[in-house]
Design a protein around this motif. Structure first.
Motif, mmCIF file in Angstrom:
data_model
loop_
_atom_site.group_PDB
_atom_site.id
_atom_site.type_symbol
_atom_site.label_atom_id
_atom_site.label_comp_id
_atom_site.label_asym_id
_atom_site.label_seq_id
_atom_site.Cartn_x
_atom_site.Cartn_y
_atom_site.Cartn_z
ATOM 1 N N LYS A 277 -32.382 35.411 39.805
ATOM 2 C CA LYS A 277 -33.190 35.907 38.694
ATOM 3 C C LYS A 277 -32.412 36.965 37.917
ATOM 4 O O LYS A 277 -31.625 37.713 38.496
ATOM 5 C CB LYS A 277 -34.499 36.501 39.209
ATOM 6 C CG LYS A 277 -35.385 35.518 39.948
ATOM 7 C CD LYS A 277 -36.570 36.240 40.577
ATOM 8 C CE LYS A 277 -37.373 35.307 41.469
ATOM 9 N NZ LYS A 277 -38.413 36.017 42.235
ATOM 10 N N GLU A 278 -32.688 37.029 36.636
ATOM 11 C CA GLU A 278 -31.945 37.956 35.790
ATOM 12 C C GLU A 278 -32.776 38.332 34.571
ATOM 13 O O GLU A 278 -33.479 37.494 34.002
ATOM 14 C CB GLU A 278 -30.621 37.317 35.357
ATOM 15 C CG GLU A 278 -29.715 38.208 34.538
ATOM 16 C CD GLU A 278 -28.380 37.542 34.255
ATOM 17 O OE1 GLU A 278 -27.497 37.612 35.123
ATOM 18 O OE2 GLU A 278 -28.235 36.933 33.185
ATOM 19 N N GLY B 23 -35.344 35.412 33.520
ATOM 20 C CA GLY B 23 -35.001 34.010 33.735
ATOM 21 C C GLY B 23 -34.393 33.721 35.088
ATOM 22 O O GLY B 23 -34.012 34.625 35.835
ATOM 23 N N ILE C 244 -33.262 38.752 30.880
ATOM 24 C CA ILE C 244 -32.594 38.119 29.742
ATOM 25 C C ILE C 244 -32.664 39.002 28.510
ATOM 26 O O ILE C 244 -31.663 39.256 27.844
ATOM 27 C CB ILE C 244 -33.232 36.754 29.419
ATOM 28 C CG1 ILE C 244 -33.155 35.825 30.631
ATOM 29 C CG2 ILE C 244 -32.550 36.111 28.216
ATOM 30 C CD1 ILE C 244 -33.871 34.500 30.431
ATOM 31 N N MET D 212 -28.279 31.352 23.873
ATOM 32 C CA MET D 212 -29.189 30.916 24.930
ATOM 33 C C MET D 212 -29.678 29.498 24.680
ATOM 34 O O MET D 212 -30.087 29.163 23.574
ATOM 35 C CB MET D 212 -30.382 31.876 25.018
ATOM 36 C CG MET D 212 -31.425 31.476 26.047
ATOM 37 S SD MET D 212 -32.770 32.685 26.138
ATOM 38 C CE MET D 212 -33.969 31.770 27.116
ATOM 39 N N THR E 41 -24.354 31.636 30.205
ATOM 40 C CA THR E 41 -25.369 31.610 31.255
ATOM 41 C C THR E 41 -26.472 30.622 30.885
ATOM 42 O O THR E 41 -26.947 30.619 29.753
ATOM 43 C CB THR E 41 -25.992 33.002 31.456
ATOM 44 O OG1 THR E 41 -24.950 33.958 31.665
ATOM 45 C CG2 THR E 41 -26.911 33.012 32.653
ATOM 46 N N ASP E 42 -26.850 29.812 31.848
ATOM 47 C CA ASP E 42 -27.894 28.809 31.621
ATOM 48 C C ASP E 42 -29.163 29.239 32.351
ATOM 49 O O ASP E 42 -29.173 29.353 33.579
ATOM 50 C CB ASP E 42 -27.429 27.444 32.132
ATOM 51 C CG ASP E 42 -28.428 26.336 31.819
ATOM 52 O OD1 ASP E 42 -29.314 26.562 30.975
ATOM 53 O OD2 ASP E 42 -28.316 25.254 32.429
ATOM 54 N N TYR E 43 -30.223 29.485 31.604
ATOM 55 C CA TYR E 43 -31.500 29.879 32.192
ATOM 56 C C TYR E 43 -32.427 28.661 32.204
ATOM 57 O O TYR E 43 -32.805 28.148 31.152
ATOM 58 C CB TYR E 43 -32.130 31.019 31.402
ATOM 59 C CG TYR E 43 -31.265 32.261 31.365
ATOM 60 C CD1 TYR E 43 -31.144 33.081 32.490
ATOM 61 C CD2 TYR E 43 -30.554 32.610 30.220
ATOM 62 C CE1 TYR E 43 -30.350 34.211 32.468
ATOM 63 C CE2 TYR E 43 -29.762 33.749 30.193
ATOM 64 C CZ TYR E 43 -29.659 34.544 31.310
ATOM 65 O OH TYR E 43 -28.868 35.667 31.292
ATOM 66 N N PRO F 251 -34.854 26.795 27.728
ATOM 67 C CA PRO F 251 -35.193 26.635 29.145
ATOM 68 C C PRO F 251 -36.017 25.376 29.364
ATOM 69 O O PRO F 251 -36.634 24.844 28.436
ATOM 70 C CB PRO F 251 -35.992 27.906 29.460
ATOM 71 C CG PRO F 251 -36.545 28.345 28.144
ATOM 72 C CD PRO F 251 -35.537 27.938 27.112
ATOM 73 N N VAL G 208 -37.948 30.499 32.661
ATOM 74 C CA VAL G 208 -38.129 31.859 32.135
ATOM 75 C C VAL G 208 -39.572 32.287 32.311
ATOM 76 O O VAL G 208 -40.494 31.459 32.308
ATOM 77 C CB VAL G 208 -37.734 31.987 30.647
ATOM 78 C CG1 VAL G 208 -36.271 31.645 30.428
ATOM 79 C CG2 VAL G 208 -38.631 31.139 29.758
ATOM 80 N N ARG H 155 -31.264 31.646 36.667
ATOM 81 C CA ARG H 155 -30.002 30.978 36.359
ATOM 82 C C ARG H 155 -29.893 29.671 37.130
ATOM 83 O O ARG H 155 -30.686 29.395 38.020
ATOM 84 C CB ARG H 155 -28.831 31.896 36.711
ATOM 85 C CG ARG H 155 -28.813 33.210 35.943
ATOM 86 C CD ARG H 155 -28.005 34.267 36.668
ATOM 87 N NE ARG H 155 -26.630 33.842 36.881
ATOM 88 C CZ ARG H 155 -25.584 34.352 36.221
ATOM 89 N NH1 ARG H 155 -25.760 35.285 35.313
ATOM 90 N NH2 ARG H 155 -24.375 33.936 36.480
#
Length: 418
Positions: free
Chosen positions: A205-206, A198, A208, A233, A170-172, A236, A175, A200
């Motif tokens: 939104k998610e 964060g 992290i 990770m 997963t790419d954030y 960002p 953040v 994505r």
């Protein structure tokens, strides 16, 4: 089934007629859904036959009735049974039908499990759940104090698994980070729950990471960020924080290439604290003119105007803005559609407003592990309602290094592109 209705609208067992209608409707809908699920399963495997030409998958009556607690109340269900005679070639064991609607172990719907941490944080102890939910659901089946205790243990296990998951896939791009302080009844000091949320690459939104720390110190934040880095990770592009030195120092150590954005809500509050109340309304309007400006140039001009107006009388207030100007205006270098998301830590603050309210009511959780688990489950429930950032397609361009001027994408010259 006919029920005798009293003059006050209740039935013979004391419950409301409308509640019984809702529960009966829920029971019938659940029964119909289970029958349809089994019918579809059998129809799909109708061609599976033995050497005598008889079907290998057929109906086989119903299971024993069981009570299931749902948001409509407790309903009794008789799930249909399937006789599946097929043999799994890998394990050499009989294949079994498992309902996706009502698994064999299910005694309550996921929504009921979701409401339990809410009630727990709202001040109910494990012993209070039975009488409280019995009034709402019409039954206390499956809601004993022991059940609640097992659930809290499961929440802690869920949080542990969440903190160990792989982040490399997963790419954030953006953040937000903030800390929430909870009172722990068995300890003198408050626990700081450090939260990183964060965006994505697809704009959603998610959550992290979430861990406890010591007073939002640099080492606590660095430990959390290093753990995220260890699990894969990427750095960002932009990190939004409240300006606390602990988080800023930790980001500079772990992800030095990440840019910083100061939260304007926190900065406004800190600045106004340095002013007399009589000057605060006008100063607040002048500060709003900075972060609501049409572009970075106009925002910089608004900063200078603020300094001219208040610098002589209130140099401390002006210094709070001028010294952090670069980080306060960083969001202007990103898509205009994202400005509203990036200039504050509101995505975290709005989520934890309810948590702060409930922890005041409960006068603190019993332990750090319980506090973390409950906050995690609350955020996990809220995450399903988070909306994506505006213009989500632009997030991937930000990660790709695209330039934005005055909030608009700057197309590369053809010669440079070639």
């Amino acid at each position: 089934m006919l029920s005798v209705v009293n003059a006050d609208g209740t039935t013979a067992n004391g419950s409301s007629l409308i509640d019984e209608i809702v529960r009966e409707g829920a029971r019938r809908m659940l029964a119909a859904a289970l029958e349809a699920e089994v019918d579809a399963y059998i129809a799909e495997l109708a061609d599976e036959k033995d050497e005598r030409g008889r079907r290998l998958v057929v109906r086989n009556g119903h299971h024993q009735p069981r009570k299931v607690t749902t948001s409509a109340g407790t309903v009794e269900v008789k799930a249909p049974r399937v006789n599946d005679k097929r043999i799994d070639e890998a394990t050499r064991e009989r294949k079994r039908f498992s309902s996706a609607i009502l698994p064999p172990w299910a005694r309550k719907s996921p929504k009921i499990s979701e409401v339990l941490p809410l009630l727990y944080l709202h001040g109910l102890s494990s012993g209070d759940f039975v009488p409280a939910l019995e009034q709402f659901l019409g039954s206390s089946a499956g809601l004993s104090p022991a059940t609640v205790t097992r659930l809290t243990q499961q929440w802690q296990a869920d949080h542990k698994a969440f903190g160990e998951r792989d982040l490399s896939a997963t790419d954030y791009v953006y953040v937000w980070a903030d800390g929430i302080h909870l009172r722990i009844r068995l300890e003198e000091a408050k626990a700081a729950v450090l939260v990183v949320l964060g965006v994505r690459a697809d704009g959603t939104k998610e959550l992290i990471a979430m861990a406890d720390g010591y007073r939002e110190s640099s080492e606590s934040w660095a430990s959390l960020l290093r753990d995220c880095q260890r699990r894969g990770m990427r750095a960002p592009v932009l990190a939004v924080g409240d300006g606390a030195l602990g988080f800023s120092n930790a980001m500079n150590e772990v992800f030095p290439e990440t840019r910083h954005q100061r939260c304007w809500v926190h900065k406004t509050a800190n600045c106004l604290d340095s002013l007399p109340k009589s000057a605060q309304p006008a100063a607040k309007k002048a500060i709003q003119d900075i972060y609501n400006a049409e572009d970075r140039e106009q925002a910089a001009a608004a900063v200078k105007a603020f300094a001219r107006q208040y610098g002589a009388k209130f140099p401390k207030a002006v210094k709070k803005i001028v010294d952090d100007e670069d980080e306060l205006l960083a969001f202007y270098d990103f898509p205009a559609e994202h400005w509203i998301h990036l200039r504050t830590t509101n995505p975290i603050e709005s989520t934890f407003a309810a948590v702060r309210l409930r922890t005041k009511v409960t006068k603190g959780a019993g332990s750090r592990a319980a506090a973390l688990a409950m906050v995690f489950k609350l955020v996990e429930s809220a995450q399903a309602r988070w909306r994506a950032v505006n213009a989500p397609h632009l997030v991937a361009l930000v990660r790709a290094g695209a330039r934005f001027e005055r909030g608009h994408l700057v197309e590369r010259p053809k010669a440079a592109a070639a």
